[in-house]
Scaffold this active site. Structure first.
Site, short mmCIF file in Angstrom:
data_model
loop_
_atom_site.label_atom_id
_atom_site.label_comp_id
_atom_site.label_asym_id
_atom_site.label_seq_id
_atom_site.Cartn_x
_atom_site.Cartn_y
_atom_site.Cartn_z
CB SER A 191 61.78 47.49 29.14
OG SER A 191 62.06 48.53 30.05
CE1 TYR A 204 59.08 51.22 25.93
CE2 TYR A 204 59.53 50.91 28.27
CZ TYR A 204 59.95 50.86 26.95
OH TYR A 204 61.23 50.45 26.66
#
Length: 302
Positions: A191, A204
């Site tokens: 990400s 995350y």
């Protein structure tokens, strides 16, 4: 005291922000694609396959929806049979299977809790039983929980995020490697948050940083065996993860507000699928340990 010039004053500036999606929220993770308004775009009808993955078999985790669905459809278009794993989103998985099979390719749907090592082994085993080979492993599934502070991240959330987003990747790769031959490919999904950070997605982001390190380290470890390992780093993309993890009102400006990309919008899943095809196909035979950033320019302009 550290020397510094004080502000001389302040001025108010107004900024026009584009509204991208209707407010919506889902009270569950994983989210459900069939409930989203508008539905994510998984395919570009203008793209035609050229057989780049003919005869290959791919296992795509999180393949029922979002980026995973787009990758499954793109792989099928290029001639691959696919297996998709998912937690319990049966309706979404059935739709992905229907669309893969409409392209004349096989699709095995595998509900599984990949936080468990035994489920990872069982999932890979079922792929081998059905197709007798595994050429491409796409580790794509993830969860995220928006929290205002690190102090709000409890032990259960922390464990769930790490079990889902990184430990399961280890389990899947360990299960798959014995059946993968020279010329195979492993693709992970990391990400933009691994590079920029995200103050409300600390756990995350930490797991996505771990995915980058796993990808690069494993690429070095497997280079001599002829197995390539690369990753895709998405920016904001319209997937079920968003309404399942963000307050409804935030989605009005998702990709154009505080998380705005230089292109001024969020991506659609089909806009990432070709990056996965490239990394799975012989086109990228001289690439390993690399991260492709498909993020509307966010990383390049950060």
């Amino acid at each position: 005291m550290y020397p510094a010039y004080p502000y001389r004053g302040y001025r108010r500036e107004c900024e026009q922000v584009g509204l991208t999606f209707p407010p919506q929220h889902q009270e569950r993770q994983p989210g459900l694609e069939y409930l989203m308004d508008p539905p994510p775009l998984a395919e570009n009808p203008a793209v035609r396959g050229s057989g780049r993955l003919a005869g290959k078999v791919a296992l795509i985790t999180g393949g029922d929806s979002g980026i995973g669905r787009a990758v499954a459809l793109a792989f099928a278009r290029e001639g691959a049979d696919v297996a998709i794993s998912y937690l319990n989103e049966h309706k979404d998985a059935a739709e992905t299977r229907r669309r893969v099979e409409a392209q004349g390719r096989g699709c095995l749907v595998l509900p599984a809790d990949l936080r468990m090592e035994s489920e990872c082994a069982r999932t890979v085993g079922r792929v081998m039983d059905r197709f007798e080979r595994l050429d491409i492993l796409v580790c794509n599934h993830a969860v995220q929980y928006v929290q205002p502070s690190i102090l709000d991240i409890g032990a259960d959330q922390l464990s769930d995020t790490f079990q889902t987003n990184i430990l399961s990747y280890f389990y899947l790769i360990q299960a798959a490697l014995p059946g993968m031959e020279r010329g195979s490919a492993i693709i992970t999904t990391t990400s933009i948050t691994a590079y920029q950070g995200a103050e409300r997605l600390i756990d995350y982001s930490a797991t996505k940083g771990a995915v980058v390190s796993l990808t690069r380290s494993l690429a070095r470890a497997l280079a001599g065996e002829g197995i390539r390992v690369n990753a895709v780093a998405p920016g904001p993309v319209w997937t079920p993860l968003q309404p399942a993890s963000r307050p409804a009102e935030e989605l009005e400006t998702f990709g154009s507000g505080t998380d705005a990309t230089p292109m001024g919008r969020a991506g659609q899943p089909f806009e990432l699928a070709e990056a996965y095809v490239f990394l799975a196909a012989p086109d990228s035979a001289f690439m390993t340990g690399q991260i492709l950033h498909v993020d509307g320019g966010s990383f390049g302009f950060s």
